[in-house]
Write a protein that holds these residues in place. Structure first.
Motif, PDB file in Angstrom:
ATOM      1  N   CYS A  28       0.832  -1.208   0.000  1.00  0.00           N
ATOM      2  CA  CYS A  28       0.000   0.000   0.000  1.00  0.00           C
ATOM      3  C   CYS A  28       0.867   1.260   0.000  1.00  0.00           C
ATOM      4  N   ILE A  29       0.488   2.239  -0.779  1.00  0.00           N
ATOM      5  CA  ILE A  29       1.215   3.512  -0.769  1.00  0.00           C
ATOM      6  C   ILE A  29       0.395   4.616  -0.117  1.00  0.00           C
ATOM      7  N   CYS A  51      -2.303   6.027  -0.767  1.00  0.00           N
ATOM      8  CA  CYS A  51      -2.820   7.067  -1.662  1.00  0.00           C
ATOM      9  C   CYS A  51      -4.314   7.288  -1.441  1.00  0.00           C
ATOM     10  N   ARG A  52      -4.967   6.332  -0.820  1.00  0.00           N
ATOM     11  CA  ARG A  52      -6.397   6.410  -0.514  1.00  0.00           C
ATOM     12  C   ARG A  52      -7.296   6.495  -1.748  1.00  0.00           C
ATOM     13  N   ARG A  53      -6.801   6.052  -2.853  1.00  0.00           N
ATOM     14  CA  ARG A  53      -7.681   5.992  -4.032  1.00  0.00           C
ATOM     15  C   ARG A  53      -8.837   5.038  -3.776  1.00  0.00           C
ATOM     16  N   CYS A  54      -8.549   3.944  -3.059  1.00  0.00           N
ATOM     17  CA  CYS A  54      -9.604   2.975  -2.750  1.00  0.00           C
ATOM     18  C   CYS A  54     -10.651   3.593  -1.835  1.00  0.00           C
ATOM     19  N   PHE A  66      -8.952   4.603   6.945  1.00  0.00           N
ATOM     20  CA  PHE A  66      -7.612   4.389   7.491  1.00  0.00           C
ATOM     21  C   PHE A  66      -7.617   4.566   8.993  1.00  0.00           C
ATOM     22  N   CYS A  99      -6.938   0.888  -7.523  1.00  0.00           N
ATOM     23  CA  CYS A  99      -5.701   0.818  -6.724  1.00  0.00           C
ATOM     24  C   CYS A  99      -4.490   0.817  -7.659  1.00  0.00           C
ATOM     25  N   PRO A 100      -3.542   1.717  -7.435  1.00  0.00           N
ATOM     26  CA  PRO A 100      -2.402   1.799  -8.361  1.00  0.00           C
ATOM     27  C   PRO A 100      -1.386   0.688  -8.158  1.00  0.00           C
ATOM     28  N   THR A 101      -1.436   0.019  -7.023  1.00  0.00           N
ATOM     29  CA  THR A 101      -0.462  -1.036  -6.742  1.00  0.00           C
ATOM     30  C   THR A 101      -1.200  -2.358  -6.557  1.00  0.00           C
ATOM     31  N   SER A 112      -1.896  -3.654  -3.733  1.00  0.00           N
ATOM     32  CA  SER A 112      -2.339  -3.715  -2.346  1.00  0.00           C
ATOM     33  C   SER A 112      -3.727  -4.340  -2.256  1.00  0.00           C
ATOM     34  N   ILE A 113      -4.573  -4.071  -3.245  1.00  0.00           N
ATOM     35  CA  ILE A 113      -5.826  -4.804  -3.337  1.00  0.00           C
ATOM     36  C   ILE A 113      -5.994  -5.308  -4.768  1.00  0.00           C
TER      37      ILE A 113
HETATM   38  S1  SF4 Z   1      -5.642   2.424  -3.463  1.00  0.00           S
HETATM   39 FE1  SF4 Z   1      -4.228   0.746  -3.026  1.00  0.00          FE
HETATM   40  S2  SF4 Z   1      -2.271   1.734  -2.605  1.00  0.00           S
HETATM   41 FE2  SF4 Z   1      -3.829   3.324  -2.469  1.00  0.00          FE
HETATM   42  S3  SF4 Z   1      -4.400   3.398  -0.322  1.00  0.00           S
HETATM   43 FE3  SF4 Z   1      -5.799   1.957  -1.300  1.00  0.00          FE
HETATM   44  S4  SF4 Z   1      -4.885  -0.034  -1.077  1.00  0.00           S
HETATM   45 FE4  SF4 Z   1      -3.284   1.490  -0.643  1.00  0.00          FE
END
Ligand code: SF4
Ligand code: SF4
Ligand code: SF4
Ligand code: SF4
Ligand code: FES
Lengths: 180, 644
Positions: free
Chosen positions: B149-150, B152-155, B170, B202-204, B206-207
């Motif tokens: 996870c970075i 970024c809170r896109r999710c 969060f 999600c950019p990575t 992480s999910i």
């Molecule tokens: S979108 Fe992905 S990388 Fe960004 S906060 Fe959510 S889980 Fe983390």
């Protein structure tokens, strides 16, 4: 002109980067025209020459005191140090051991693993090195060139060594920079 | 709109007031890397990857959040910005645990890795501490591994801003910040409705979703645009396939309608479907279903149709078929054979009721797009929890911003969780509800409210406030839109006509509206026709009522793509391709014809339903015209029809 000397060694890695090195197939002959291959884990000579080599290559990260010794020796005996592969560059898969710690990992591997018999115990010979927090090579010695990848492709390894042999410092970017 | 002029990397651009530096830079063709930014979400400014130099500014500025100003001079690619980007990436990689070598998103799908490549980063200047972070595998469809996870809170923003579900959040601060569901419960036990939109954004890694994990990167997969045909919303989606396998379904980010959003049905349901396929035609011989040729199977079917009196035939089609298929079905059975009951296999009467009302009022319905910007939403008898979920998202996401919400129906689900001004009546006394809204005043209204268990004063306040609303939608669903309520509906329409705002009728399954415009009727559960049943079932899941309807026919012909116990009771089984294996068109509930591309090759020896009907037509003396556009044009539609 004398050919630049190259030596390599492996630390906390899986030998995959060296396999990838061999994967350059017949180009290895081409490379040998350019460099003099000295000590490597896959040749007879095991230690880099005391009088030094031009290029030292390390596969794998640091996971115990022996790795530190080997890395320091290579560093002191080479002019340019290449960290080869994700483990050497970042810590890589062995760094996952850090999540549990070395003690738990040893316990699991030597005592609890289903394949062990009941007498299983963690090796404790005083001659053995001790585990340390797994880290990239650059946490212990200065690295001049980082070539990531798990493993870096034979092409990338050839490209980097061929440039070094010609006295150029290769830039690891674009196609060459692939962490997989 | 006034224009601002600014200079980006020595290039002059003009942008509208309110644009960010990032938008201006995009216009100027300057590529600023971003991570926390997503075009569908409000600018957030947390990752700092987009830092740029602004002349006169003391520090670097985040391009994604800082507004462009008149005569601003911006540089996006200087030593200073490069250094800053390298530092930002160093921090991101050191904060968590990235193992690209075996990561599901490596080599193309990970925006973080791509950003590092773009900066020619080949090592991490700061070694991670390698502390473990939360992995949550409790969700049926989605994996959470916050080691990637970075922050970024896109999710989180997707779940809140776009879906209106506010499941993700969060806890903790700084580098310990931890993505959680609800108040820290396992994701699989949270309020999550499994729409997967957070995953898509999600950019990575992480999910990520379980189905597509390790089955190939986006770039390796084939992409086929295909409208979702699970419900009448008709969300635009993209089917990602490889080696003739469906790997993943994404919402179509280029769609102005659903803007990349999908619900669980549209995104995951098709991937869960593991039913066995029917691969070749079968005919019952001496009581046993036997594999046979198309020629024999079709001839048996045609003979049976020829031999049976039309009044003894019943023909029904699943609402999951395309317009093409339904039109040919109607043309053959209704137009040519004049079979008395040509039906669509659903009990939902909403399309039928709209058509009836349209016969009097003309096209009275609005556009589904309108749901995205409302002051007041009045939902009566609609279920936005099972079907039309994306319409529910449109409403839910506006609720924290003050959307007034009136709901009457059996189950409000979690629609109203974040509504700030709401009246919720959970029940089915639509007569009182509509009277209360439409006809009554003062004391009578209070009395009706009390009867429905509502607070009369609160209702009065809500109604008074609602009178100030200009963007209003009446969203009517199948529980209200029934024959039984028809006169009530007329009354309601009469009222709404005089109000600002529009009516949206949610029309159940995707094919419901087209079926009704083609004069296919909702299935009659009590029909006495029992001779020959021709059922175009496709891949429909059959409920008990449908099973009973099918059982009543003595001789059963099925056009189906899958096999189950019910289908094995057939006398003739004709294999057809499924929805992903055909190019076809579907009609959305608001009257738009949308295309679904062909993403897969059908297995076995299948034929599309239209070809089967064509062939049966030929054998029984009829030539199909395949003129669905004409058929739709001449229908009484309750919406405007957009046929192209
Ligand atoms: S979108 Fe992905 S990388 Fe960004 S906060 Fe959510 S889980 Fe983390
Ligand atoms: S999320 Fe991206 S950067 Fe992290 S391990 Fe996966 S591919 Fe690498
Ligand atoms: S799947 Fe949908 S509801 Fe669940 S957390 Fe993600 S965005 Fe929210
Ligand atoms: S709302 Fe309907 S059309 Fe949209 S994704 Fe869900 S099932 Fe598909
Ligand atoms: S993209 Fe601008 S701060 Fe993240």
């Amino acid at each position: 002109m004398t050919k630049p000397k190259v030596a390599s060694d492996w630390l906390a890695g899986c030998a995959g980067c060296h396999m990838s090195f061999l994967d350059m197939d017949e180009r290895i002959l081409e490379l040998l025209k350019l460099v003099e291959l000295r000590a490597t884990p896959i040749t007879d000579l095991k230690e880099p020459d005391e009088e030094g080599v031009d290029v030292g290559i390390l596969e794998g990260g640091i996971s115990n005191t022996y790795n530190i010794e080997v890395a320091e020796k290579m560093r002191s005996r080479c002019k340019i140090l290449v960290a080869l592969g994700d483990c050497a560059v970042f810590g890589g898969v062995p760094a996952m051991r850090n999540f549990a710690g070395a003690d738990e990992a040893l316990q699991r591997a030597y005592v609890e693993a289903e394949s062990n018999d009941a007498s299983g115990m963690v090796p404790n010979d005083p001659e053995l090195s001790t585990a340390v927090h797994v880290a990239p090579v650059s946490d212990y010695v200065k690295v001049d060139i980082a070539l990531p990848g798990c493993a870096p492709s034979a092409d990338a390894i050839f490209e980097v060594l061929a440039s070094l042999a010609q006295g150029k410092i290769p830039e690891v970017k674009g196609e060459l920079n692939d962490w997989h | 709109m006034t224009l601002l002029s600014l200079t980006i990397n020595d290039k002059n651009v003009e942008v509208e007031t309110g644009s960010t530096i990032l938008e201006a830079a995009q216009k100027a063709g300057a590529n600023i890397p971003t991570l926390c930014h997503h075009p569908q979400l409000h600018p957030y400014g947390s990752c700092r990857l987009c830092l740029v130099e602004v002349e006169g500014a003391r520090t670097l500025m985040p391009a994604c959040t800082v507004p462009a100003t008149q005569n601003m001079v911006v540089r996006t690619d200087t030593e200073k910005t490069k250094k800053a980007r390298n530092f930002v990436l160093s921090m991101l990689f050191s904060e968590r645990n990235h193992f690209c070598m075996y990561c599901v998103k490596t080599d193309g799908d990970c925006e973080l890795q791509q950003a590092a490549y773009a900066e020619n980063m080949n090592f991490w200047p700061i070694t991670p501490a390698y502390d473990p972070f939360l992995v949550d595998a409790s969700h049926e469809h989605i994996m959470m591994d916050t080691n990637r996870c970075i922050l970024c809170r896109r999710c989180v923003r997707t779940c809140g801003e776009l879906v209106g579900n506010f499941t993700l959040g969060f806890e903790e601060r700084g580098s310990l910040s931890q993505l959680i569901a609800d108040h820290g419960v396992p994701w699989g036990e949270s309020s999550c409705i499994s729409c997967g939109n957070c995953v898509q954004h999600c950019p990575t890694a992480s999910i990520y979703d379980r189905y597509s994990a390790y089955k190939g990167r986006r770039t390796d997969l084939e992409h086929t645009k295909a409208v979702c045909m699970e419900c009448s919303m008709g969300c635009d989606r993209v089917l990602l396939t490889r080696d003739n396998q469906l790997v993943r379904i994404d919402g179509d980010e280029s769609s102005a309608f659903n803007e990349g959003l999908l619900c669980q049905l549209g995104r995951y349901r098709p991937l869960e479907d593991k039913r066995e396929r029917l691969l070749y035609p079968m005919v019952r011989k001496q009581g046993v279903l036997t594999e046979t040729s198309w020629e024999e199977a079709l001839q048996v079917a045609a003979d049976k149709i020829d031999q049976t009196q039309c009044s003894g035939i019943r023909a029904a089609i699943s609402p999951r078929f395309s317009i093409e298929a339904m039109a040919d079905f109607a043309a053959y059975f209704k137009g040519y054979l004049q079979v008395p009951e040509v039906e669509v296999l659903q009990t939902d009467q909403s399309s039928e009721m709209s058509r009836k009302l349209a016969a009097k009022m003309g096209a009275f319905e609005g556009d589904l797009e309108q749901l995205k910007d409302l002051d007041l939403a009045v939902v009566i008898g609609a279920d936005l929890v099972e079907l039309q979920q994306v319409a529910g998202f449109f409403l839910k996401r506006q609720m924290p911003n003050g959307l007034r919400f009136f709901f009457a129906g059996p189950d409000v689900g979690n629609l109203d969780r974040f509504a700030t001004d709401k009246i919720i009546y959970t029940g089915r006394d639509y007569l009182s509800v509509i009277k209360m809204l439409v006809k009554s005043q003062g004391e009578e209204r209070g009395w009706l409210a009390a009867k429905l268990g509502l607070d009369p004063a609160e209702l009065e306040r809500f109604v008074q406030k609602s009178n100030e609303s200009s963007k209003v939608a009446y969203i009517l669903g199948s529980d209200l839109m029934t024959d039984y309520n028809y006169s009530l509906l007329e009354e309601l329409m009469g009222f709404i006509e005089k109000q600002p705002g529009s009516v949206i009728v949610l029309k159940g399954r995707v094919g419901g509206y087209a079926a009704s415009l083609l004069n296919l009727e909702p299935v009659d559960l009590y029909s006495s026709i029992s001779g020959l049943g021709f059922f175009a079932l496709g891949d429909a899941y059959l409920d008990d009522a449908t099973r009973q309807v099918i059982d009543r026919s003595e001789f059963k012909i099925f056009c189906t793509s899958v096999i189950d116990d019910q289908r094995m009771k057939g006398d003739v089984l004709l294999p057809i391709p499924n929805w992903a294996e055909l190019e076809a068109h579907y009609l959305t509930g608001d009257g738009k014809v949308k295309r679904a591309g062909k993403a897969l090759e059908a297995p076995g020896n299948t034929r599309p339903l239209v070809d089967i009907l064509e062939d049966l037509g030929r054998r029984t003396g009829f030539t199909l015209k395949h003129d669905w556009q004409e058929m739709l044009k001449s229908s009484t539609a309750s919406t405007e029809l957009v046929l192209s």
